[in-house]
Motif scaffolding. Structure first.
Motif, PDB file in Angstrom:
ATOM      1  N   SER A   1       0.783  -1.121  -0.005  1.00 13.09           N
ATOM      2  CA  SER A   1      -0.043   0.001   0.065  1.00 13.09           C
ATOM      3  C   SER A   1       0.819   1.364   0.110  1.00 13.09           C
ATOM      4  N   LEU A   2       0.742   2.254  -1.022  1.00 11.60           N
ATOM      5  CA  LEU A   2       1.218   3.468  -1.078  1.00 11.60           C
ATOM      6  C   LEU A   2       0.346   4.429  -0.917  1.00 11.60           C
ATOM      7  N   SER A   3       0.282   5.246   0.296  1.00  9.32           N
ATOM      8  CA  SER A   3      -0.546   6.219   0.549  1.00  9.32           C
ATOM      9  C   SER A   3       0.205   7.877   0.439  1.00  9.32           C
ATOM     10  N   TYR A   4      -0.339   8.419  -0.154  1.00 13.14           N
ATOM     11  CA  TYR A   4       0.143   9.865  -0.381  1.00 13.14           C
ATOM     12  C   TYR A   4      -0.986  11.115  -0.190  1.00 13.14           C
ATOM     13  N   GLY A   5      -0.090  12.113   0.259  1.00  9.34           N
ATOM     14  CA  GLY A   5      -0.907  13.400   0.794  1.00  9.34           C
ATOM     15  C   GLY A   5      -1.834  13.479   1.846  1.00  9.34           C
ATOM     16  N   VAL A   6      -1.410  12.865   3.104  1.00 14.46           N
ATOM     17  CA  VAL A   6      -2.372  12.943   4.176  1.00 14.46           C
ATOM     18  C   VAL A   6      -2.302  14.231   4.726  1.00 14.46           C
ATOM     19  N   HIS A   7      -1.186  15.253   4.552  1.00 16.00           N
ATOM     20  CA  HIS A   7      -0.960  16.467   4.694  1.00 16.00           C
ATOM     21  C   HIS A   7      -1.118  17.330   3.390  1.00 16.00           C
ATOM     22  N   GLY A   8      -2.108  18.207   3.306  1.00 19.36           N
ATOM     23  CA  GLY A   8      -2.605  18.664   2.199  1.00 19.36           C
ATOM     24  C   GLY A   8      -1.519  19.993   1.594  1.00 19.36           C
ATOM     25  N   ASN A   9      -0.573  20.141   2.495  1.00 21.67           N
ATOM     26  CA  ASN A   9       0.338  21.150   1.797  1.00 21.67           C
ATOM     27  C   ASN A   9       1.804  20.550   1.622  1.00 21.67           C
ATOM     28  N   GLU A  10       1.901  19.077   1.713  1.00 20.26           N
ATOM     29  CA  GLU A  10       3.010  18.477   1.617  1.00 20.26           C
ATOM     30  C   GLU A  10       2.827  17.707   0.144  1.00 20.26           C
TER      31      GLU A  10
ATOM     32  N   PRO B   1      -3.946   7.981  -3.847  1.00 22.01           N
ATOM     33  CA  PRO B   1      -3.224   9.010  -4.342  1.00 22.01           C
ATOM     34  C   PRO B   1      -3.357  10.432  -3.572  1.00 22.01           C
ATOM     35  N   ILE B   2      -4.564  10.613  -2.864  1.00 19.94           N
ATOM     36  CA  ILE B   2      -4.469  12.148  -2.173  1.00 19.94           C
ATOM     37  C   ILE B   2      -5.417  11.641  -0.863  1.00 19.94           C
ATOM     38  N   GLN B   3      -5.047  11.410   0.233  1.00 20.25           N
ATOM     39  CA  GLN B   3      -5.504  11.319   1.315  1.00 20.25           C
ATOM     40  C   GLN B   3      -6.425  12.522   1.904  1.00 20.25           C
ATOM     41  N   ASN B   4      -6.002  13.689   1.631  1.00 26.73           N
ATOM     42  CA  ASN B   4      -6.435  14.791   2.284  1.00 26.73           C
ATOM     43  C   ASN B   4      -6.910  16.094   1.095  1.00 26.73           C
ATOM     44  N   PRO B   5      -7.716  15.624   0.258  1.00 25.01           N
ATOM     45  CA  PRO B   5      -8.365  16.659  -0.850  1.00 25.01           C
ATOM     46  C   PRO B   5      -8.447  18.142  -0.306  1.00 25.01           C
ATOM     47  N   ASP B   6      -9.285  18.082   0.972  1.00 25.89           N
ATOM     48  CA  ASP B   6      -9.719  19.514   1.170  1.00 25.89           C
ATOM     49  C   ASP B   6      -8.414  20.339   1.597  1.00 25.89           C
TER      50      ASP B   6
ATOM     51  N   GLY C   1      -2.606  24.320   4.545  1.00 28.84           N
ATOM     52  CA  GLY C   1      -3.155  23.208   4.060  1.00 28.84           C
ATOM     53  C   GLY C   1      -3.112  22.176   4.494  1.00 28.84           C
ATOM     54  N   ARG C   2      -2.408  21.828   5.678  1.00 24.84           N
ATOM     55  CA  ARG C   2      -2.098  20.640   6.154  1.00 24.84           C
ATOM     56  C   ARG C   2      -2.964  19.676   6.487  1.00 24.84           C
ATOM     57  N   THR C   3      -4.241  20.370   7.137  1.00 27.54           N
ATOM     58  CA  THR C   3      -5.169  19.455   7.862  1.00 27.54           C
ATOM     59  C   THR C   3      -6.398  19.424   6.922  1.00 27.54           C
ATOM     60  N   ASN C   4      -7.312  18.592   7.411  1.00 32.37           N
ATOM     61  CA  ASN C   4      -8.551  18.360   6.624  1.00 32.37           C
ATOM     62  C   ASN C   4      -9.433  19.759   6.920  1.00 32.37           C
ATOM     63  N   HIS C   5     -10.756  19.428   6.419  1.00 32.32           N
ATOM     64  CA  HIS C   5     -11.720  20.600   6.776  1.00 32.32           C
ATOM     65  C   HIS C   5     -11.803  21.155   8.234  1.00 32.32           C
ATOM     66  N   TYR C   6     -11.692  20.373   9.160  1.00 34.66           N
ATOM     67  CA  TYR C   6     -12.066  20.477  10.495  1.00 34.66           C
ATOM     68  C   TYR C   6     -10.563  20.801  11.205  1.00 34.66           C
ATOM     69  N   PHE C   7      -9.677  20.778  10.144  1.00 35.90           N
ATOM     70  CA  PHE C   7      -8.262  21.069  10.755  1.00 35.90           C
ATOM     71  C   PHE C   7      -7.585  19.948  11.679  1.00 35.90           C
ATOM     72  N   PHE C   8      -8.001  18.839  11.345  1.00 41.70           N
ATOM     73  CA  PHE C   8      -7.412  17.631  12.137  1.00 41.70           C
ATOM     74  C   PHE C   8      -6.118  17.253  11.201  1.00 41.70           C
ATOM     75  N   ASP C   9      -5.002  16.879  12.156  1.00 38.56           N
ATOM     76  CA  ASP C   9      -3.795  16.309  11.488  1.00 38.56           C
ATOM     77  C   ASP C   9      -4.304  14.803  11.347  1.00 38.56           C
ATOM     78  N   MET C  10      -4.730  14.338  10.104  1.00 39.34           N
ATOM     79  CA  MET C  10      -4.991  12.954  10.191  1.00 39.34           C
ATOM     80  C   MET C  10      -4.139  12.115  10.258  1.00 39.34           C
ATOM     81  N   ASN C  11      -2.895  12.323  10.163  1.00 43.51           N
ATOM     82  CA  ASN C  11      -1.656  11.439  10.583  1.00 43.51           C
ATOM     83  C   ASN C  11      -1.682  11.207  12.358  1.00 43.51           C
ATOM     84  N   ARG C  12      -2.638  11.847  12.764  1.00 47.27           N
ATOM     85  CA  ARG C  12      -2.931  11.390  14.298  1.00 47.27           C
ATOM     86  C   ARG C  12      -3.783  10.743  14.840  1.00 47.27           C
ATOM     87  N   ASP C  13      -4.756  10.308  13.804  1.00 42.09           N
ATOM     88  CA  ASP C  13      -6.010   9.984  13.885  1.00 42.09           C
ATOM     89  C   ASP C  13      -6.292   8.505  13.812  1.00 42.09           C
TER      90      ASP C  13
END
Length: 909
Positions: free
Chosen positions: A129-138, A174-179, A212-224
């Motif tokens: 599994s290859l997962s990309y872009g959990v932080h939107g500004n990366e 390809p894009i874990q955090n589109p927002d 742009g790091r976080t999702n709509h509710y400003f969660f760092d999804m790499n901590r969730d």
């Protein structure tokens, strides 16, 4: 000249868009569409928005349906699609369901013998599994995802890629955090100029709040990943559990002056990792290094990025027997960056690095296919064996107290693939009785190590690592602890979790699926419906009832009716004070909220307050405003809004701090200040408006660093003060302003009586201790804490602690410790526990442990008809501190002040 000037921009852009060679000598199948053909730019020359990334993968799926499948797995909060692609050879795609079934067979040796497992492993492919872009500004990894998918589908005449297609099933998210990515791309595009700007401070890469790091509710999804609070995380876990990849890579970015990081990771390692798993990191790291050496790229390993916290995307796979890896790439945050060494670093190069890292990982998954499969199977075998031998054979979650919180935790564990049973009848274990509905988690199962990681009271770090952190701290060097050290889920939910030496016997059924609350009403009431306060479900009933315009009463003191004791805060819905449809409304809200609702046909109580008492009042529906935008912490603002809006269904008006001066405060009853550095944010005129609003009945809630602002001499709305570091002599700690630097030192002042000029008084040092004492700053702040769960004690006789148990668990991070409010200025309804019982889970510096004891977690101060509430630590931390929800709801909805406009105030009856 005019002609030259007109064509110059086109010439520059044309040169910039020249096609780069991502894989030397690669030949590609023209039937597979390129990024240029679908999106109109070469890879790495534009930052692709999320919608176009999905569009490109749809084009690939249309061109090669026999070798790629595309699946939707969730939608973001803003409605954007979350997809994953499955890429492999035609035979593997054709047999994909059989491959998934074989992987699940390997995951349970109770059903699959060693001989059968060996037979499966001989022919089945490995799953990567290859997962990309959990932080939107990366930004580089999602563009690398497109190039990786294209290369795997289109490369011709490449034996390595042919082997990958034959021996590996590659999952690409390809894009874990589109927002978050959309926010970054928007800012970049509206600030673009004639040429890509290389300046580190150019507007195109300087993101406005919240970034742009976080999702709509400003969660760092790499901590969730362990708590599963966000839909994006839940969807990922659901699809990954269908495949159980042997390897998962989470591709990230770091500072632009860095190089590239890949495994092995740094200390500390979670103690539930096996030696096999640790060894596997070297397989992948060595092959990554081989390819990076060929390209002449520098890299580093074993630094910064640890394998300790189970909430990372690269941590979750460790606990079902796979392996997780973090790849970190230097970030351009634009199209070109001038680094501090004056070299230029391009987006194209950053995309290429993540692309090469992805392909190198595919190669390793081929080379070690059988070893990875064998390790995966042995992981399950040894997990079960360990569970059979350890002193604790089972964890039990008694279904008492906040039963909805117990149910929610049980279902989170089930969503992770942990086997959990619910009792269909009461049972007994170890001399203790457990009620019907309690949960049993037997450790002798494949997920045994994940159970330990989530439910053990404490997860220790390596002694040598801790010794090094104490050495660094002594020298005022930054510690190397990357994230929180305590995350125990039962403590976060404030529910009991009991270890048993024997497996419980009785009638049980398996728990599956996500938590869905189910409440009920005990009957049809003639007089009132009672909702016992103190649970998350009661909180959901409160907010839904307010929105439905039911008239609600709340008891400020406990009472006993029909032999049952109801806690303070209990909600009362008087039948005759509500419209004729009250029965149906109450039933519907009870079902949706999960609340227990008791019907009563009398107002008579055997003890405590009657429904007509002056200690019973009506709750009003408050309009809530919350500060938004800099200098507010986006994490604190986002998680606070999320808890109110998504966990409790109550709307919040968010107001930018720049617009706050124009806000008509009279239209709101509650104002929330999330954590943030508010000093200087408001003019004296605005500050006076806030004070007057509170005095007239407003409820002002400050969280985290906002307490420092509210307690400052310029504001004076809370009677606490942030403390400096307590000295060894035991003298009172100096109050200090929050530090902005990394050392924790506050400005030094001359010692009393010291000469204004001339030489300092002479001193003789007879030991190293004398020297260390002499160089200590006169005023310091406590050292910063990465994150630890501590106990707090509740004073039950206050309006804000209604329904709370006597002990709460609080996540403390940072360095802020506050002195308690004086009795003539305010109250301290919740204090941290004493030094010997303070630490519940995690690691806390000794000085902090001593000084934090008996200091306030929650403080209040009455101002006129209103009240100011301060939480010194964030009760909504990452929205997984569910055990603090009721305390926060009390602050927002339960103020029992003097009849002004305070949020949900009680009117005298």
């Amino acid at each position: 000249m005019r002609k030259l000037l007109v064509s110059l921009p086109l010439l520059v852009l044309s040169l910039h868009a020249q096609k780069a060679e991502f894989w030397p000598g690669a030949q590609y199948d023209p039937a597979i569409p390129t990024i240029q053909q679908v999106l109109g730019h070469e890879p790495g020359t534009r930052i692709t928005p999320p919608g176009d990334i999905v569009r490109y993968f749809e084009a690939l799926a249309a061109a090669a349906p026999s070798r790629i499948q595309l699946h939707d797995y969730a939608k973001s909060w803003e409605g954007r699609r979350l997809i994953y692609a499955v890429i492999s050879g035609e035979e593997n795609i054709r047999n994909l369901e059989q491959i998934k079934a074989a992987q699940l067979k390997l995951a349970d040796p109770r059903k699959t013998s060693a001989a059968e497992a060996k037979k499966l492993m001989a022919t089945m492919p490995s799953i990567l599994s290859l997962s990309y872009g959990v932080h939107g500004n990366e930004i580089s990894s999602p563009d690398a995802a497109m190039m990786t998918a294209y290369h795997l589908l289109a490369a011709r005449g490449d034996q390595m890629i042919d082997n990958v297609r034959k021996n590996v099933v590659v999952l690409i998210d390809p894009i874990q955090n589109p927002d978050g990515r959309e926010r970054f791309v928007h800012n970049f595009r509206v600030n673009e100029g004639l040429l890509p700007d290389e300046s580190p401070v150019a507007a195109e890469r300087a993101e406005p709040w919240p970034g742009g790091r976080t999702n709509h509710y400003f969660f760092d999804m790499n901590r969730d990943w362990h708590a599963i609070t966000q839909p994006e995380t839940r969807g990922r876990i659901q699809y990954l559990r269908q495949f159980l990849p042997l390897v998962q890579v989470d591709l990230h970015e770091m500072g632009g002056n860095s190089s590239y990081f890949f495994t092995p990771g740094s200390l500390p390692y979670n103690p539930n990792l096996t030696q096999d798993q640790k060894d596997q990191m070297n397989w992948f790291g060595r092959n990554d290094a081989k390819w990076f050496d060929k390209f002449g790229w520098s890299y580093f390993t074993r630094e910064v990025y640890d394998e300790f916290y189970p909430g990372y995307g690269a941590s979750w796979p460790w606990f079902y027997g796979g392996m997780g890896m973090t790849y970190e790439n230097a970030s351009v945050r634009g199209l070109v960056l001038r680094r501090s060494d004056e070299t230029l670093y391009t987006f194209e190069e950053s995309v290429k690095k993540h692309f090469v890292g992805s392909i190198a990982t595919c190669e390793t998954a081929v080379d070690y296919r059988e070893k990875l499969l064998d390790s995966f199977y042995r992981y399950q075998v040894t997990a079960i064996e360990e569970g059979q031998k350890e002193p604790v054979k089972e964890y039990i979650l008694p279904r008492n107290g906040d039963v909805g919180a117990v149910d929610k935790l049980a279902h989170i564990l089930a969503e992770h693939g942990i086997e959990i049973r619910q009792a269909k009848a009461a049972f007994r274990n170890g001399g203790k009785d457990y009620p019907v509905g309690s949960y049993s988690i037997v450790l002798a199962q494949p997920r045994k190590r994940f159970i330990r990681a989530l439910l053990d009271p404490n997860t220790p770090m390596e002694p040598d690592f801790l010794k090094e952190q104490e050495r660094r701290r002594k020298k005022k060097l930054a510690d190397q602890i990357y994230d929180v050290t305590g995350w125990n889920l039962p403590m976060s939910f404030n529910v009991d979790c009991i270890g048993a030496a024997e497996v419980s016997q009785g009638s049980f059924e398996t728990v599956t699926g996500a938590y869905q609350p189910h409440g009920a009403v005990s009957g049809r009431a003639d007089v009132a419906y009672l909702v016992p306060w103190g649970t998350q479900a009661a909180g959901r009933f409160l907010t839904a009832a307010l929105r439905a315009d039911l008239r609600l009463l709340s008891a400020n003191k406990p009472f006993t009716q029909s032999g049952r004791k109801f806690p303070s805060g209990t909600l009362i819905v008087m039948v005759k004070q509500n419209p004729a449809g009250v029965h149906d409304k109450v039933a519907a809200i009870a079902t949706a909220s999960g609340a227990e609702v008791v019907a009563t046909n009398t107002g008579w109580v055997e003890d405590g307050v009657n429904f007509g008492s002056a200690n019973v009042g009506a709750l009003k529906k408050p309009a809530i405003a919350m500060l938004w935008d800099a200098p507010t912490s986006s994490a604190s603002a986002g998680q606070t809004r999320f808890v109110l809006e998504r966990q409790y269904g109550y709307p919040v008006t968010v107001v930018r701090t720049s617009s706050f001066g124009a806000l008509d405060l009279d239209k709101f009853q509650v104002l929330i200040l999330p954590s943030g550095g508010y000093a200087g944010a408001f003019s004296p005129v605005v500050t006076d408006r806030i004070k007057n609003w509170v005095r007239e009945g407003g409820v002002l809630v400050g969280i985290g660093a906002a307490v420092s602002y509210l307690s400052s001499p310029q504001v004076g709305l809370l009677g606490v003060a942030q403390e400096g570091l307590a000295q060894d002599s035991g003298r009172p700690a100096d109050a200090a302003k929050p530090a902005t630097g990394g050392t924790g030192s506050a400005p030094s002042t001359p010692a009393p009586g010291a000469p204004a000029a001339g030489p300092a008084p002479g001193k003789i040092f007879t030991s190293m201790q004398d020297y260390e004492k002499a160089i200590r700053a006169d005023r310091e702040l406590p050292d910063s804490v990465a994150g630890v769960l501590v106990r707090a004690k509740v004073d039950p006789e206050t309006w804000i602690t209604a329904g709370l148990p006597e002990t709460l668990y609080v996540l403390v991070d940072g360095r802020a410790i506050y002195s308690p409010a004086k009795i003539d200025h305010g109250a301290n309804p919740i204090l941290y526990a004493g030094p010997n019982e303070l630490v519940a889970s995690g690691y806390l510096w000794e000085e902090n442990r001593k000084q934090l004891a008996y200091k306030p977690f929650l403080t209040t101060q009455n101002e006129g008809r209103g009240v100011v509430v301060g939480f010194t630590s964030d009760p909504n931390f990452r929205a997984y501190m569910d055990g603090l929800n009721v305390a926060f709801l009390n602050a927002v909805f339960r103020y029992t002040g003097g009849g002004g406009r305070g949020g949900a105030q009680q009117e005298q009856q």
